[in-house]
Enzyme design. Structure first.
Site, short mmCIF file in Angstrom:
data_model
loop_
_atom_site.label_atom_id
_atom_site.label_comp_id
_atom_site.label_asym_id
_atom_site.label_seq_id
_atom_site.Cartn_x
_atom_site.Cartn_y
_atom_site.Cartn_z
N HIS A 52 0.82 -1.22 0.00
CA HIS A 52 0.00 0.00 0.00
C HIS A 52 0.86 1.27 0.00
O HIS A 52 0.76 2.08 -0.93
CB HIS A 52 -1.00 -0.03 1.16
CG HIS A 52 -1.65 1.29 1.43
ND1 HIS A 52 -2.47 1.92 0.52
CD2 HIS A 52 -1.57 2.12 2.50
CE1 HIS A 52 -2.87 3.07 1.02
NE2 HIS A 52 -2.34 3.22 2.22
N HIS A 76 3.83 6.74 5.39
CA HIS A 76 2.66 7.49 5.85
C HIS A 76 1.80 6.76 6.87
O HIS A 76 1.07 7.38 7.63
CB HIS A 76 1.81 7.98 4.67
CG HIS A 76 0.88 6.95 4.10
ND1 HIS A 76 1.24 6.13 3.08
CD2 HIS A 76 -0.39 6.61 4.42
CE1 HIS A 76 0.23 5.33 2.78
NE2 HIS A 76 -0.77 5.59 3.58
N GLU A 80 0.84 5.79 12.58
CA GLU A 80 -0.50 5.38 12.98
C GLU A 80 -0.58 3.88 13.28
O GLU A 80 -1.20 3.47 14.25
CB GLU A 80 -1.50 5.76 11.87
CG GLU A 80 -2.96 5.44 12.17
CD GLU A 80 -3.58 6.44 13.16
OE1 GLU A 80 -2.87 7.31 13.66
OE2 GLU A 80 -4.79 6.30 13.42
N ASP A 81 0.05 3.06 12.44
CA ASP A 81 -0.21 1.62 12.49
C ASP A 81 0.94 0.75 13.00
O ASP A 81 0.80 -0.47 13.06
CB ASP A 81 -0.60 1.11 11.09
CG ASP A 81 -1.92 1.71 10.63
OD1 ASP A 81 -2.70 2.13 11.50
OD2 ASP A 81 -2.16 1.76 9.41
N ASP A 263 -22.54 13.60 -26.99
CA ASP A 263 -21.09 13.88 -27.01
C ASP A 263 -20.36 13.03 -25.98
O ASP A 263 -20.11 13.43 -24.85
CB ASP A 263 -20.82 15.38 -26.80
CG ASP A 263 -21.58 15.96 -25.63
OD1 ASP A 263 -22.57 15.35 -25.19
OD2 ASP A 263 -21.19 17.02 -25.14
MN MN Z 1 -2.75 4.67 3.78
#
Ligand code: MN
Length: 726
Positions: A52, A76, A80-81, A263
């Protein structure tokens, strides 16, 4: 694993292609760090989690972002993880990268609940404001793009939620930043999950007509290419199907069937320079018929997001309308990547070309002044919303307040009753003091009680918004009249003393009504109450009292002097004078000669004290004086002539005559012989062949004037000569 390695190498290659100075070891170590930290974590589809961040970095490289951004993209999700901290990242990759990662993490934590359009706009602004550094938003968009690309394994509910958020928040932000391609992709992916049936329908029908449409596109493309070659214009011509969401929206908003949307194709001609853009436009309009009202020149007038292009919709011999966009390579680049295009030019600011073009970016971003030439995009801040702060209610509504706002502003922005009954406030679950400054993304909760004793006076100073302050003042005005009166009176008295005035003057029977009227209040209590709740300041009120006092005192003084003077014998009149007129000891007072009777030395005169504090001098025979004295009106003072030698005075004369030729010349000649100057003369014919001349002459005294009058009376046809005003 091999796949991942290969994909990483592609990233490096891509980054080197636009940034040859890339520090490969640094990028590599960021990738290794992410891989180690996310070790053992899997994505919903079973692939290692690191795929990811790697794909997010790919998306960032696609936008041409700088090295720090690519590293931040790889990292990134680490804060957080994983067990990585801000300090870890800062130590290994620098503070700038750590802040980018932290910024993306903060945005990720913002919870989103579907709300009405106004709320969406606030949420967009909040995200932009929270990002501070524009790269944070770009990485976040790259992150969202990859999540949308890999949504298959999420639950249906999750897919819908993310798709809605993407459609309403991230696609519009991408649009605002001028990133057309990213915007389309986000919209199409969102539609896929929001209306799978509608999406499929368009896909199926496009597929059914694919052959036909592709033939059509290649025919048109050939035609355009042939024409460009004929004219010797170098350019690229491409045709594409419109993106799915734009077809969907057209069907939806115009309530059309797919078959009615004509169109479906758009063409793009990319040329070297602006002159060629307009040449091409002419050729296109020559080849096909332009549809009226569909021509737009965004080259002359760029869109706010910097987009530049010429758009025109035309119709060919086959009866199918299509759009043609004409632009230069440079414009094309900006259209595809918007703000991100900024990073493509690494050679320094001069490479950006036209400074003007980036005015929009400059208003959006605040580039650091002292940045070294080599890395001019060191820190770009979004200062667009610098004077605003966006916070959440516990229900997830976004409230927009001025920067520096406190819980007091928040409470009053909800409702004045919420503010008036507030007993305490929580920010992100913690009790805070009322002077606590709110920050972007804070969740603010107000605790109210029906028994709350209302706002404190000090709240007015803690509130940042004018509307909160007004509401607090209104409460005090309404709820605390007695208290306000006492407070206000004390404040007024203190201010009176401060300005050296006796506080008793506030109740002075003559002064008070005038002051109250000037301040537009009906009673002293009202004035005190207004000062008490803050609707009026004590300083302003006392200034009015002072002004009024000065005015009255001045007037009194003049009247007193005038009365005194009227009782004085003439010989006591002082020498203070002007233009040879002596008035009593009214020092420096203005003297002017009345226009009604134009007195000259030798006339018996009298002075009248006028409102402007001057004295106007009249003849004692003047009808104005006589009628005024007759009514017993005062304010007349004694004046006498002083030294008038050498001065001339204007005197008005009215000559009544029989109308005849040369009358004017005769009058002028006569006065000239007397050495009397004429300053004005008007002649008017009267019924029955008469004429009246109005003159103003300059004379030294009454005798000279009398002599002039006698000579005029001797002229042929003159019936009378008089001085007006008697
Ligand atoms: Mn992410």
């Amino acid at each position: 694993m091999e796949d991942i390695e290969k994909r990483y190498e592609e990233l490096e290659k891509r980054a080197l292609s636009y940034n040859p100075a890339l520090n490969r070891a640094r990028l590599r170590s960021a990738f290794d760090y992410a891989r180690t930290k996310h070790e053992g974590q899997l994505r919903k589809d079973g692939s290692p989690f690191v795929t990811h961040p790697l794909e997010v970095a790919h998306n960032c490289a696609e936008m041409g972002l700088d090295e720090d951004s690519l590293i931040a993209a790889l990292l990134h999700d680490t804060i957080e993880d994983t067990n990585a901290t801000h300090e870890d990242v800062a130590r290994l990759f620098g503070e700038s990268v750590a802040e980018l990662v932290e910024g993306v993490t903060k945005l990720t934590r913002v919870t989103y609940t579907s709300k009405e359009e106004e709320q969406m706009e606030n949420l967009r602004k909040m995200l932009m404001a929270m990002a501070r550094d524009i790269r944070v938003i770009l990485i976040k968009i790259a992150d969202r793009l990859h999540n949308m690309q890999t949504m298959n394994f999420q639950s249906e509910a999750k897919r819908r939620e993310k798709a809605l958020e993407t459609m309403e928040i991230y696609a519009p932000i991408a649009h605002r930043l001028g990133m057309q391609r990213v915007k389309w992709e986000l919209e199409d992916l969102s539609l896929l999950y929001l209306d799978p049936i509608g999406y499929q329908e368009i896909i199926v029908q496009l597929d059914q007509r694919r052959k036909e449409l592709e033939d059509f596109m290649s025919r048109i493309r050939e035609k355009i290419i042939a024409r460009l070659e004929e004219c010797g214009i170098r350019g690229e011509v491409s045709g594409r199907m419109k993106h799915i969401y734009s077809i969907y929206r057209k069907m939806f908003s115009q309530n059309k069937q797919f078959s009615e949307v004509l169109d479906l194709c758009a063409f793009r001609v990319i040329v070297d320079n602006i002159a060629d853009c307009y040449n091409v436009l002419g050729q296109i309009h020559d080849l096909f018929n332009p549809l009226p009202g569909r021509f737009k020149d965004y080259i002359a007038t760029p869109k706010p997001n910097m987009y530049q292009s010429i758009h025109t919709t035309v119709i060919g011999s086959e009866g199918i309308p299509f759009e043609v966009q004409i632009r230069t390579y440079e414009m094309h680049h900006t259209a595809e990547y918007g703000v991100a295009a900024h990073w493509k030019y690494k050679d320094g600011i001069t490479a950006l070309g036209d400074e003007e073009k980036f005015a929009w970016i400059r208003s959006l971003l605040e580039a650091q002044q002292d940045t070294e030439a080599g890395e001019f995009v060191h820190e770009l801040k979004i200062d667009m919303f610098a004077d605003e702060v966006f916070v959440f209610t516990p229900r997830g509504d976004v409230i927009n307040l001025p920067a520096g706002a406190t819980p007091i502003d928040f409470a009053y922005s909800i409702h004045s009753q919420v503010g008036n009954h507030m007993t305490s406030a929580r920010v992100n679950g913690r009790i805070v003091s009322f002077d606590h400054k709110l920050e972007n993304g804070d969740i603010v909760e107000v605790v109210t009680s029906p028994n709350a004793k209302g706002p404190a006076r000090g709240w007015i100073n803690l509130a940042k918004s004018a509307s909160a302050r007004t509401k607090i003042r209104q409460w005090f005005k309404r709820e605390k009249r007695e208290e306000n009166i006492l407070r206000g009176r004390a404040a007024l008295e203190a201010e009176m003393k401060h300005q050296g005035l006796n506080p008793d003057l506030l109740t002075d029977p003559e002064l008070q009504p005038i002051v109250l009227k000037k301040l537009a209040v009906t009673s002293l209590d009202d004035l005190c109450a207004a000062v008490g709740y803050g609707g009026m300041t004590a300083v302003r009120s006392v200034n009015r009292v002072k002004e009024e006092l000065n005015r009255v005192q001045k007037q009194d003084k003049v009247l007193q002097q005038a009365e005194k003077l009227a009782q004085q014998p003439a010989h006591q009149v002082s020498e203070a004078s002007a233009k040879g007129v002596r008035v009593s000891d009214l020092d420096n007072c203005l003297v002017k000669f009345s226009r009604c009777c134009t007195p000259v030395p030798g006339d018996e005169v009298v002075g009248f004290i006028t409102r402007g504090l001057g004295v106007s001098v009249h003849r004692k025979e003047c009808t104005n004086y006589l009628s005024s004295v007759g009514k017993g009106e005062g304010r007349w003072v004694r004046v006498t002539w002083g030294n008038t030698e050498g001065s001339t005075y204007p005197a008005a004369l009215t000559v009544d005559a029989v109308g005849r030729q040369n009358l004017i010349i005769d009058i002028a000649t006569t006065l000239n012989a007397e050495k009397v100057t004429i300053t004005s003369m008007n002649i008017r014919e009267t019924p029955g062949g008469g004429a009246v001349a109005y003159l103003t002459v300059l004379v030294h005294d009454r005798d000279e004037l009398a002599s002039a009058i006698r000579r005029l009376r001797g002229l042929r046809g003159v019936k009378d000569v008089v001085r007006p005003g008697v």
